[in-house]
Design an enzyme around this catalytic site. Sequence first.
Site, PDB file in Angstrom:
ATOM      1  N   SER A   1       2.025  -7.728  -0.291  1.00 37.33           N
ATOM      2  CA  SER A   1       2.771  -8.874   0.538  1.00 37.33           C
ATOM      3  C   SER A   1       2.308  -9.766   0.641  1.00 37.33           C
ATOM      4  CB  SER A   1       2.872  -7.891   1.991  1.00 37.33           C
ATOM      5  OG  SER A   1       1.598  -7.981   2.618  1.00 37.33           O
TER       6      SER A   1
ATOM      7  N   THR B   1       0.728  -1.220   0.059  1.00 38.13           N
ATOM      8  CA  THR B   1       0.044   0.172   0.020  1.00 38.13           C
ATOM      9  C   THR B   1       0.970   1.206  -0.219  1.00 38.13           C
ATOM     10  OG1 THR B   1      -1.807  -1.067   0.999  1.00 38.13           O
ATOM     11  CG2 THR B   1      -1.764   1.494   1.398  1.00 38.13           C
TER      12      THR B   1
END
Length: 321
Positions: free
Chosen positions: A48, A7
């Site tokens: 991730s 992000t």
Amino acid sequence: MVALGGTISVPGGARGARLSGAEITAAVPGLAELGVALDVRDVHAVPSGSLTFGQVLDVVELASRAVADGADGVVVTQGTDTLEETAFLADLVWPHEAPFVLTGAMRQPAMAGADGPANVLAAVRVATAPEARGAGALVVLNDEVHAARWVRKTHSTNPATFGSPSAGPLGHVVEGRVRMLLAAPQHEPLKAGPDRERLEATRVALHVVTLDDDGAQLQGLETTHRGLVVAGFGVGHVPGALAPRLGALAEHMPVVLTSRTGSGSVLRHTYHAPGSETDLRRRGLIDGGFLDPFKARVLLRLLLASGAGRDAIAEAFAVRG
């Protein structure tokens, strides 16, 4: 500084666009005034959730070489979804006094109240702070410093999502100063480089116990996996009907007992009914202690990939759990 994506690197707008590490640091107010020379590397720019054990160990090796070449510390930016697991994996093998600091963001850079710049600034402060040396891998967000051993993501969207429910933060960044209030757990690092093919082939399952769980999902697991982590009720309990199945699996592979609650330890000998912690330990399950299920799986997979036998695995969990 190693940028992995997540992000903190998503600018909004064009689908698939990513900010580079240099672009992330350029947007951090006050970073240049710290006088810290940053060597920024872009590696594995993926969400991730798509990171692998091998990729995380690659980052640790890159960071280790940088420290050997004179770096005072390391900052890794990545997505927050798996941050608690990647941090613990790094912590298990990090051999240096230099801080290994992981950070990220809960809000994209274009959103109101984006937290990435503040988190990067705090992470760089911690990575260069003498007070943080010897603390292993640390997670720094929201001006809090957490030990990789304890930290959890506790909320899906809140910028204050990261906490250490069983221990609290090790320290804080206050007015630009790193204040370490507690000491991080100290353990000898594990072997950093298990054979990558062996690591890839080492499959460890995680089973979350639920109401009226009969263990049907575990059927045949001994033929497909080398280890199992059980996230039991409360202090480490399972339905009585499930206990024999877990005991049978423990005859073929290490089975580690943890709690699904998110904080606290499993017990060892307080309850004695079928499916209790005492019963499960008698059947051969390994006590996971304070380790949550996700971190227990990281430790178990790394141990198995390094060739550890059951006794060595039980000892490692006794020390680190």
